[in-house]
Design a protein around this motif. Structure first.
Motif, PDB file in Angstrom:
ATOM      1  N   GLU A   1      30.011  -2.501 -44.144  1.00  0.00           N
ATOM      2  CA  GLU A   1      31.049  -3.202 -43.381  1.00  0.00           C
ATOM      3  C   GLU A   1      31.793  -2.230 -42.472  1.00  0.00           C
ATOM      4  O   GLU A   1      32.107  -2.546 -41.324  1.00  0.00           O
ATOM      5  CB  GLU A   1      32.014  -3.888 -44.349  1.00  0.00           C
ATOM      6  N   GLU A   2      32.077  -1.046 -43.005  1.00  0.00           N
ATOM      7  CA  GLU A   2      32.781  -0.056 -42.185  1.00  0.00           C
ATOM      8  C   GLU A   2      31.904   0.435 -41.029  1.00  0.00           C
ATOM      9  O   GLU A   2      32.378   0.586 -39.900  1.00  0.00           O
ATOM     10  CB  GLU A   2      33.216   1.120 -43.057  1.00  0.00           C
ATOM     11  N   TYR A   3      30.619   0.657 -41.316  1.00  0.00           N
ATOM     12  CA  TYR A   3      29.706   1.070 -40.238  1.00  0.00           C
ATOM     13  C   TYR A   3      29.635  -0.004 -39.153  1.00  0.00           C
ATOM     14  O   TYR A   3      29.577   0.306 -37.956  1.00  0.00           O
ATOM     15  CB  TYR A   3      28.308   1.320 -40.790  1.00  0.00           C
ATOM     16  N   LYS A   4      29.626  -1.252 -39.572  1.00  0.00           N
ATOM     17  CA  LYS A   4      29.561  -2.343 -38.595  1.00  0.00           C
ATOM     18  C   LYS A   4      30.789  -2.326 -37.688  1.00  0.00           C
ATOM     19  O   LYS A   4      30.682  -2.511 -36.472  1.00  0.00           O
ATOM     20  CB  LYS A   4      29.437  -3.687 -39.313  1.00  0.00           C
ATOM     21  N   ASN A   5      31.952  -2.093 -38.272  1.00  0.00           N
ATOM     22  CA  ASN A   5      33.168  -2.002 -37.473  1.00  0.00           C
ATOM     23  C   ASN A   5      33.098  -0.833 -36.495  1.00  0.00           C
ATOM     24  O   ASN A   5      33.494  -0.954 -35.326  1.00  0.00           O
ATOM     25  CB  ASN A   5      34.396  -1.844 -38.382  1.00  0.00           C
ATOM     26  N   ARG A   6      32.597   0.281 -36.971  1.00  0.00           N
ATOM     27  CA  ARG A   6      32.467   1.454 -36.102  1.00  0.00           C
ATOM     28  C   ARG A   6      31.456   1.196 -34.988  1.00  0.00           C
ATOM     29  O   ARG A   6      31.666   1.592 -33.831  1.00  0.00           O
ATOM     30  CB  ARG A   6      32.026   2.662 -36.923  1.00  0.00           C
ATOM     31  N   ARG A   7      30.353   0.556 -35.350  1.00  0.00           N
ATOM     32  CA  ARG A   7      29.343   0.219 -34.352  1.00  0.00           C
ATOM     33  C   ARG A   7      29.945  -0.631 -33.244  1.00  0.00           C
ATOM     34  O   ARG A   7      29.750  -0.356 -32.048  1.00  0.00           O
ATOM     35  CB  ARG A   7      28.184  -0.544 -35.008  1.00  0.00           C
ATOM     36  N   ASP A   8      30.667  -1.676 -33.644  1.00  0.00           N
ATOM     37  CA  ASP A   8      31.242  -2.584 -32.659  1.00  0.00           C
ATOM     38  C   ASP A   8      32.234  -1.857 -31.759  1.00  0.00           C
ATOM     39  O   ASP A   8      32.286  -2.094 -30.544  1.00  0.00           O
ATOM     40  CB  ASP A   8      31.916  -3.760 -33.361  1.00  0.00           C
ATOM     41  N   TYR A   9      33.014  -0.964 -32.354  1.00  0.00           N
ATOM     42  CA  TYR A   9      33.981  -0.205 -31.562  1.00  0.00           C
ATOM     43  C   TYR A   9      33.276   0.698 -30.548  1.00  0.00           C
ATOM     44  O   TYR A   9      33.593   0.682 -29.352  1.00  0.00           O
ATOM     45  CB  TYR A   9      34.878   0.643 -32.480  1.00  0.00           C
ATOM     46  N   MET A  10      32.316   1.495 -31.025  1.00  0.00           N
ATOM     47  CA  MET A  10      31.636   2.444 -30.131  1.00  0.00           C
ATOM     48  C   MET A  10      30.800   1.725 -29.095  1.00  0.00           C
ATOM     49  O   MET A  10      30.676   2.187 -27.950  1.00  0.00           O
ATOM     50  CB  MET A  10      30.775   3.402 -30.946  1.00  0.00           C
ATOM     51  N   LEU A  11      30.225   0.596 -29.466  1.00  0.00           N
ATOM     52  CA  LEU A  11      29.421  -0.173 -28.510  1.00  0.00           C
ATOM     53  C   LEU A  11      30.274  -0.589 -27.316  1.00  0.00           C
ATOM     54  O   LEU A  11      29.875  -0.415 -26.157  1.00  0.00           O
ATOM     55  CB  LEU A  11      28.830  -1.395 -29.212  1.00  0.00           C
ATOM     56  N   LYS A  12      31.460  -1.095 -27.585  1.00  0.00           N
ATOM     57  CA  LYS A  12      32.336  -1.517 -26.494  1.00  0.00           C
ATOM     58  C   LYS A  12      32.786  -0.327 -25.660  1.00  0.00           C
ATOM     59  O   LYS A  12      32.805  -0.390 -24.415  1.00  0.00           O
ATOM     60  CB  LYS A  12      33.562  -2.254 -27.048  1.00  0.00           C
ATOM     61  N   GLN A  13      33.143   0.769 -26.319  1.00  0.00           N
ATOM     62  CA  GLN A  13      33.609   1.940 -25.585  1.00  0.00           C
ATOM     63  C   GLN A  13      32.518   2.508 -24.680  1.00  0.00           C
ATOM     64  O   GLN A  13      32.790   2.879 -23.526  1.00  0.00           O
ATOM     65  CB  GLN A  13      34.080   3.024 -26.566  1.00  0.00           C
ATOM     66  N   LEU A  14      31.310   2.559 -25.171  1.00  0.00           N
ATOM     67  CA  LEU A  14      30.207   3.086 -24.367  1.00  0.00           C
ATOM     68  C   LEU A  14      29.882   2.157 -23.199  1.00  0.00           C
ATOM     69  O   LEU A  14      29.619   2.617 -22.080  1.00  0.00           O
ATOM     70  CB  LEU A  14      28.973   3.307 -25.240  1.00  0.00           C
ATOM     71  N   GLU A  15      29.889   0.859 -23.454  1.00  0.00           N
ATOM     72  CA  GLU A  15      29.624  -0.086 -22.372  1.00  0.00           C
ATOM     73  C   GLU A  15      30.719  -0.020 -21.311  1.00  0.00           C
ATOM     74  O   GLU A  15      30.436  -0.083 -20.108  1.00  0.00           O
ATOM     75  CB  GLU A  15      29.473  -1.494 -22.943  1.00  0.00           C
ATOM     76  N   ASP A  16      31.958   0.161 -21.747  1.00  0.00           N
ATOM     77  CA  ASP A  16      33.058   0.322 -20.794  1.00  0.00           C
ATOM     78  C   ASP A  16      32.888   1.582 -19.954  1.00  0.00           C
ATOM     79  O   ASP A  16      33.335   1.627 -18.799  1.00  0.00           O
ATOM     80  CB  ASP A  16      34.401   0.381 -21.527  1.00  0.00           C
ATOM     81  N   ALA A  17      32.248   2.595 -20.537  1.00  0.00           N
ATOM     82  CA  ALA A  17      32.033   3.860 -19.825  1.00  0.00           C
ATOM     83  C   ALA A  17      30.786   3.825 -18.943  1.00  0.00           C
ATOM     84  O   ALA A  17      30.492   4.810 -18.263  1.00  0.00           O
ATOM     85  CB  ALA A  17      31.929   5.008 -20.825  1.00  0.00           C
ATOM     86  N   GLY A  18      30.043   2.714 -18.956  1.00  0.00           N
ATOM     87  CA  GLY A  18      28.892   2.577 -18.072  1.00  0.00           C
ATOM     88  C   GLY A  18      27.534   2.724 -18.715  1.00  0.00           C
ATOM     89  O   GLY A  18      26.509   2.674 -18.019  1.00  0.00           O
ATOM     90  N   PHE A  19      27.492   2.870 -20.042  1.00  0.00           N
ATOM     91  CA  PHE A  19      26.216   2.997 -20.756  1.00  0.00           C
ATOM     92  C   PHE A  19      25.652   1.609 -21.080  1.00  0.00           C
ATOM     93  O   PHE A  19      26.403   0.662 -21.317  1.00  0.00           O
ATOM     94  CB  PHE A  19      26.395   3.764 -22.070  1.00  0.00           C
ATOM     95  N   LYS A  20      24.332   1.508 -21.111  1.00  0.00           N
ATOM     96  CA  LYS A  20      23.653   0.329 -21.641  1.00  0.00           C
ATOM     97  C   LYS A  20      23.031   0.724 -22.965  1.00  0.00           C
ATOM     98  O   LYS A  20      22.359   1.753 -23.059  1.00  0.00           O
ATOM     99  CB  LYS A  20      22.584  -0.161 -20.661  1.00  0.00           C
ATOM    100  N   VAL A  21      23.239  -0.099 -23.989  1.00  0.00           N
ATOM    101  CA  VAL A  21      22.887   0.291 -25.352  1.00  0.00           C
ATOM    102  C   VAL A  21      21.823  -0.636 -25.910  1.00  0.00           C
ATOM    103  O   VAL A  21      21.899  -1.862 -25.760  1.00  0.00           O
ATOM    104  CB  VAL A  21      24.131   0.271 -26.266  1.00  0.00           C
ATOM    105  N   ALA A  22      20.814  -0.049 -26.563  1.00  0.00           N
ATOM    106  CA  ALA A  22      19.776  -0.825 -27.243  1.00  0.00           C
ATOM    107  C   ALA A  22      20.408  -1.657 -28.351  1.00  0.00           C
ATOM    108  O   ALA A  22      21.453  -1.293 -28.900  1.00  0.00           O
ATOM    109  CB  ALA A  22      18.715   0.109 -27.822  1.00  0.00           C
ATOM    110  N   SER A  23      19.787  -2.772 -28.693  1.00  0.00           N
ATOM    111  CA  SER A  23      20.322  -3.684 -29.703  1.00  0.00           C
ATOM    112  C   SER A  23      20.503  -2.967 -31.042  1.00  0.00           C
ATOM    113  O   SER A  23      19.527  -2.633 -31.713  1.00  0.00           O
ATOM    114  CB  SER A  23      19.364  -4.868 -29.891  1.00  0.00           C
ATOM    115  N   PRO A  24      21.752  -2.692 -31.431  1.00  0.00           N
ATOM    116  CA  PRO A  24      21.986  -1.892 -32.642  1.00  0.00           C
ATOM    117  C   PRO A  24      22.077  -2.769 -33.884  1.00  0.00           C
ATOM    118  O   PRO A  24      23.154  -3.151 -34.322  1.00  0.00           O
ATOM    119  CB  PRO A  24      23.320  -1.211 -32.337  1.00  0.00           C
TER     120      PRO A  24
END
Length: 386
Positions: free
Chosen positions: A291-314
């Motif tokens: 559950e904690e990893y999922k929260n971290r994933r969701d947080y980092m996914l948004k931050q990276l996308e905001d920074a211009g990265f495209k991320v593979a389906s995690p």
């Protein structure tokens, strides 16, 4: 002497992932999102079991394949969690999943045999195949959302009929992409494996960190041809305990235990008793971490996308595989070195994971949310100055 050392050993290199992780240690204030090392501690009930084993002098040699109680408990654990049908005699307890992979490939490979490895993938399978007298062939999956399709697998086999293909490697949820396979995708691949009479080395070490739906093991679908690799490093935060497992058909287990015996004799006795506690009473230990990893994933996914990265389906594990934005160098080594120097954040270049990885980077979110927030802040500031 014609050659002072084993030529196969001389040919391979030390992992560039580990080397880069060591190199960036020299940078003051560096944040490392490099290695797949859980920041959680081993659950208390498992540590207590190890202490009790020491106090009871459980410090003698064990059977090569591991203590019977642990093998039985491991079979029960995997049967219950993944709808499998193993018994304890079909389990070998190993010194981590690394030794499990090595012993398994040593057992099935003869000189001239080829192992098919879909990429991007954690590169361990390549040197281990070579050390054990085999060859490997790579299939780039980047155009298929990092999933090996049955069509691509069969086309590769038909176009390379000169190869003596012995085994297909699957690693899912994947290191480095976090992508996993559905039951339907696995069933389709299993038909190709059966058709061409291969083994599947199915490395499912991250199975308990599957976020979207339940994990399906290839051992459920094709039990007679699947060599299932797993362990406690990721699911129970036991990286340093070095306990892994091989589960497979009895005819294979009867052979692999020989390779395992001459590599390590047996895993550490105390670690086995800790693992026994994990298998008997730690069925839900991974849930809190997941559950904690999922929260971290969701947080980092948004931050990276905001920074211009495209991320593979995690979908699982604790990695994000991100496409470097177009306004940056697409050489992943140049990118991560510059990021480490200027932003003091260390991540791993995608090219370290084989074809399909150039232009990508791997970010581990197996770190605290506070560390991830600071790393995201630095990455966004770095990108804003590009």
């Amino acid at each position: 002497m014609q050659s002072e050392f084993n030529r196969k050993i001389e040919k391979i290199a030390v992992s560039d992932i580990r080397q880069f992780d060591t190199d960036v240690n020299q940078i003051p204030g560096i944040i490392k999102l490099t290695l797949g090392e859980p920041d959680f501690n081993t659950p208390e009930h498992i540590k207590s079991a190890a202490i009790k084993a020491i106090e009871k002098n459980k410090s003698h040699y064990t059977p090569n394949a591991g203590i019977k109680e642990l093998r039985d408990a491991t079979a029960n654990y995997f049967n219950k969690k993944y709808n499998l049908n193993f018994n304890g005699t079909q389990v070998v307890t190993t010194v981590g999943a690394t030794e499990a992979i090595n012993a398994s490939l040593q057992t099935i490979l003869n000189s001239g045999d080829t192992v098919i490895v879909p990429t991007p993938i954690f590169p361990i399978y390549l040197p281990v195949s070579e050390i054990n007298h085999g060859d490997y062939a790579l299939i780039d999956t980047s155009e298929d959302r990092f999933v090996l399709t049955p069509e691509k697998l069969e086309r590769f086999i038909e176009n390379n009929s000169e190869l003596n293909i012995k085994c297909l490697v699957l690693n899912y949820p994947s290191n480095p992409t976090g992508v996993t396979y559905s039951k339907e995708q696995l069933e389709a691949l299993a038909k190709i494996v059966e058709k061409y009479d291969m083994w599947i080395l199915s490395d499912e070490i991250y199975a308990e960190l599957t976020y979207n739906g339940a994990h399906t093991s290839m051992a459920e679908i094709l039990p007679d041809r699947t060599i299932l690799i797993s362990g406690l490093s990721k699911s129970h935060a036991m990286t340093g305990w070095r306990i892994g497992y091989i589960l497979g058909p009895q005819k294979f287990i009867d052979q692999v235990v020989k390779a395992h015996q001459y590599m390590v004799t047996a895993p550490t006795s105390i670690a086995q008793y800790a693992a026994l506690e994990a298998m008997e009473n730690g069925f839900e230990d991974a849930a809190v971490m997941k559950e904690e990893y999922k929260n971290r994933r969701d947080y980092m996914l948004k931050q990276l996308e905001d920074a211009g990265f495209k991320v593979a389906s995690p979908d699982g594990a604790f990695y994000l595989f991100a496409k470097i934005p177009e306004n940056c160098t697409q050489n992943s080594w140049d990118f991560v070195r510059d990021l480490a120097k200027k932003a003091k954040v260390a991540i791993i270049p995608g090219i370290s994971f084989g074809p399909g990885g150039q232009g990508y980077v791997r970010i581990s979110y197996a770190a605290s949310i506070d560390v991830l927030k600071e790393a995201a802040k630095r990455i966004k500031e770095y990108m804003a100055n590009k």
